[in-house]
Design a protein around this motif. Structure first.
Motif, PDB file in Angstrom:
ATOM      1  N   MET A 167     100.124 107.926  58.825  1.00 28.13           N
ATOM      2  CA  MET A 167      99.593 106.612  59.130  1.00 28.13           C
ATOM      3  C   MET A 167      99.762 106.372  60.626  1.00 28.13           C
ATOM      4  O   MET A 167     100.809 106.665  61.194  1.00 28.13           O
ATOM      5  N   GLN A 168      98.731 105.838  61.235  1.00 26.36           N
ATOM      6  CA  GLN A 168      98.766 105.539  62.656  1.00 26.36           C
ATOM      7  C   GLN A 168      98.732 104.028  62.846  1.00 26.36           C
ATOM      8  O   GLN A 168      98.010 103.315  62.143  1.00 26.36           O
ATOM      9  N   ILE A 169      99.523 103.524  63.779  1.00 31.21           N
ATOM     10  CA  ILE A 169      99.557 102.106  64.105  1.00 31.21           C
ATOM     11  C   ILE A 169      98.762 101.900  65.392  1.00 31.21           C
ATOM     12  O   ILE A 169      99.031 102.540  66.413  1.00 31.21           O
ATOM     13  N   LEU A 170      97.769 100.999  65.336  1.00 31.27           N
ATOM     14  CA  LEU A 170      96.911 100.720  66.488  1.00 31.27           C
ATOM     15  C   LEU A 170      96.970  99.242  66.832  1.00 31.27           C
ATOM     16  O   LEU A 170      96.922  98.390  65.937  1.00 31.27           O
ATOM     17  N   LYS A 171      97.045  98.933  68.115  1.00 36.79           N
ATOM     18  CA  LYS A 171      96.983  97.539  68.540  1.00 36.79           C
ATOM     19  C   LYS A 171      95.575  97.021  68.316  1.00 36.79           C
ATOM     20  O   LYS A 171      94.595  97.679  68.664  1.00 36.79           O
TER      21      LYS A 171
END
Length: 166
Positions: free
Chosen positions: A1-5
Protein backbone atom coordinates in the motif's frame (compact mmCIF):
# COMPACT_ATOMS: atom_id res chain seq x y z
CA UNK A 1 0.00 0.00 0.00
CA UNK A 2 1.29 3.43 -0.90
CA UNK A 3 0.38 6.63 0.95
CA UNK A 4 -0.02 9.72 -1.27
CA UNK A 5 -0.67 13.31 -0.26
CA UNK A 6 -3.99 14.45 -1.68
CA UNK A 7 -4.65 17.77 -3.38
CA UNK A 8 -7.74 19.61 -4.53
CA UNK A 9 -7.56 17.50 -7.69
CA UNK A 10 -8.37 14.43 -5.57
CA UNK A 11 -11.76 15.67 -4.31
CA UNK A 12 -13.74 13.14 -6.36
CA UNK A 13 -11.64 10.27 -4.97
CA UNK A 14 -12.00 11.56 -1.40
CA UNK A 15 -15.76 11.91 -1.86
CA UNK A 16 -16.08 8.39 -3.35
CA UNK A 17 -14.16 6.74 -0.50
CA UNK A 18 -16.11 8.71 2.10
CA UNK A 19 -19.54 8.02 0.63
CA UNK A 20 -18.84 4.31 0.08
CA UNK A 21 -17.52 3.86 3.60
CA UNK A 22 -20.19 6.13 5.07
CA UNK A 23 -23.00 4.00 3.62
CA UNK A 24 -21.55 0.89 5.26
CA UNK A 25 -20.78 2.52 8.61
CA UNK A 26 -23.71 4.85 9.23
CA UNK A 27 -26.76 3.26 7.57
CA UNK A 28 -28.02 1.92 10.93
CA UNK A 29 -26.97 5.03 12.89
CA UNK A 30 -28.10 8.03 10.84
CA UNK A 31 -31.21 8.69 8.81
CA UNK A 32 -30.72 8.86 5.04
CA UNK A 33 -31.53 12.58 5.22
CA UNK A 34 -28.86 13.25 7.87
CA UNK A 35 -26.30 11.19 5.96
CA UNK A 36 -26.99 13.13 2.76
CA UNK A 37 -26.83 16.45 4.62
CA UNK A 38 -23.51 15.58 6.28
CA UNK A 39 -21.90 14.19 3.14
CA UNK A 40 -22.87 17.31 1.20
CA UNK A 41 -21.69 19.55 4.05
CA UNK A 42 -18.28 17.90 4.47
CA UNK A 43 -17.40 16.52 1.02
CA UNK A 44 -18.40 19.08 -1.57
CA UNK A 45 -15.50 20.43 -3.62
CA UNK A 46 -15.91 23.78 -1.84
CA UNK A 47 -15.88 22.21 1.63
CA UNK A 48 -12.87 20.01 0.89
CA UNK A 49 -10.98 22.99 -0.56
CA UNK A 50 -11.74 25.03 2.56
CA UNK A 51 -10.56 22.20 4.79
CA UNK A 52 -7.30 21.92 2.86
CA UNK A 53 -6.80 25.70 2.98
CA UNK A 54 -7.41 25.66 6.75
CA UNK A 55 -4.63 23.20 7.56
CA UNK A 56 -6.26 19.82 7.08
CA UNK A 57 -3.82 17.41 5.47
CA UNK A 58 -5.38 14.64 3.37
CA UNK A 59 -3.61 11.46 2.36
CA UNK A 60 -4.89 8.59 0.25
CA UNK A 61 -3.93 4.93 0.42
CA UNK A 62 -3.58 3.26 -2.94
CA UNK A 63 -3.09 -0.43 -3.62
CA UNK A 64 0.04 -0.44 -5.76
CA UNK A 65 -0.89 -3.67 -7.56
CA UNK A 66 -4.45 -2.80 -8.53
CA UNK A 67 -4.06 0.98 -8.64
CA UNK A 68 -7.24 1.32 -6.60
CA UNK A 69 -7.65 3.78 -3.76
CA UNK A 70 -8.58 1.94 -0.54
CA UNK A 71 -8.74 4.57 2.18
CA UNK A 72 -7.95 8.05 3.40
CA UNK A 73 -7.10 10.04 6.47
CA UNK A 74 -7.21 13.77 7.11
CA UNK A 75 -5.53 15.42 10.06
CA UNK A 76 -4.56 18.79 11.49
CA UNK A 77 -1.46 19.75 13.48
CA UNK A 78 -1.62 21.91 16.62
CA UNK A 79 -5.29 21.25 17.25
CA UNK A 80 -6.71 23.99 19.52
CA UNK A 81 -3.20 25.40 19.91
CA UNK A 82 -1.99 22.28 21.73
CA UNK A 83 0.62 19.62 20.95
CA UNK A 84 -2.12 17.50 19.44
CA UNK A 85 -2.91 16.18 16.01
CA UNK A 86 -6.60 15.85 15.28
CA UNK A 87 -7.71 13.09 12.92
CA UNK A 88 -10.76 14.58 11.24
CA UNK A 89 -11.50 11.71 8.87
CA UNK A 90 -10.38 8.10 8.69
CA UNK A 91 -12.06 5.90 6.10
CA UNK A 92 -11.14 2.45 4.87
CA UNK A 93 -13.31 0.88 2.17
CA UNK A 94 -15.39 -2.00 3.57
CA UNK A 95 -13.62 -4.61 1.42
CA UNK A 96 -10.31 -3.53 3.01
CA UNK A 97 -11.48 -3.78 6.62
CA UNK A 98 -9.22 -6.11 8.60
CA UNK A 99 -6.34 -5.66 6.16
CA UNK A 100 -4.23 -3.46 8.45
CA UNK A 101 -4.89 -0.36 6.37
CA UNK A 102 -6.55 1.53 9.24
CA UNK A 103 -3.51 0.85 11.42
CA UNK A 104 -1.20 1.93 8.59
CA UNK A 105 -3.04 5.25 8.28
CA UNK A 106 -3.07 5.90 12.05
CA UNK A 107 0.64 5.02 12.23
CA UNK A 108 1.31 7.43 9.35
CA UNK A 109 -0.44 10.22 11.26
CA UNK A 110 1.55 9.34 14.40
CA UNK A 111 4.83 9.63 12.46
CA UNK A 112 3.77 13.00 11.06
CA UNK A 113 2.65 14.15 14.52
CA UNK A 114 5.99 13.30 16.11
CA UNK A 115 7.86 15.02 13.28
CA UNK A 116 5.84 18.18 14.06
CA UNK A 117 6.40 18.02 17.82
CA UNK A 118 2.96 16.71 18.71
CA UNK A 119 2.58 14.07 21.42
CA UNK A 120 -1.13 13.28 21.26
CA UNK A 121 -3.56 12.15 18.57
CA UNK A 122 -7.19 13.03 19.12
CA UNK A 123 -10.33 12.19 17.13
CA UNK A 124 -14.08 12.16 17.45
CA UNK A 125 -16.18 9.07 16.76
CA UNK A 126 -19.94 8.71 16.77
CA UNK A 127 -20.92 7.01 20.03
CA UNK A 128 -22.94 4.42 18.11
CA UNK A 129 -20.21 3.58 15.59
CA UNK A 130 -19.06 -0.05 15.74
CA UNK A 131 -15.40 0.97 15.19
CA UNK A 132 -14.93 1.52 18.91
CA UNK A 133 -12.89 -1.71 19.21
CA UNK A 134 -10.51 -0.66 16.45
CA UNK A 135 -9.60 2.54 18.23
CA UNK A 136 -9.15 0.95 21.65
CA UNK A 137 -7.04 -1.78 20.03
CA UNK A 138 -4.89 1.00 18.54
CA UNK A 139 -4.29 2.41 22.03
CA UNK A 140 -6.87 5.20 22.06
CA UNK A 141 -8.87 5.88 25.22
CA UNK A 142 -12.11 7.78 25.62
CA UNK A 143 -11.22 11.22 26.97
CA UNK A 144 -14.75 12.60 26.91
CA UNK A 145 -17.99 13.03 25.04
CA UNK A 146 -19.16 15.87 22.84
CA UNK A 147 -22.47 16.75 21.21
CA UNK A 148 -22.06 19.03 18.20
CA UNK A 149 -24.93 20.89 16.55
CA UNK A 150 -24.17 20.69 12.82
CA UNK A 151 -27.27 22.54 11.69
CA UNK A 152 -30.51 21.52 10.00
CA UNK A 153 -31.67 20.03 13.32
CA UNK A 154 -28.88 17.42 13.38
CA UNK A 155 -26.53 16.59 16.20
CA UNK A 156 -23.26 14.67 16.15
CA UNK A 157 -23.05 12.60 19.34
CA UNK A 158 -19.37 11.72 19.68
CA UNK A 159 -16.79 10.17 21.91
CA UNK A 160 -13.50 12.04 22.04
CA UNK A 161 -10.65 9.57 21.74
CA UNK A 162 -7.01 10.34 22.55
CA UNK A 163 -3.76 8.47 22.23
CA UNK A 164 -0.39 9.56 23.62
CA UNK A 165 2.49 8.93 21.23
CA UNK A 166 6.27 9.18 21.36
Amino acid sequence: MQILKATIDDCATIRRIASTTWADTYREILSPEQSEYMLNMMYSDHSLAQQMENGHHFVLAIDEQSGEYRGLVSYEFGYHGENKVKIHKLYVLPESHGSGLGKLLVDYVAEQALAHGCNTITLNMNRFNHSHGFYTHMGFVIAGEEDIDIGNGYLMEDYIFEKTIG
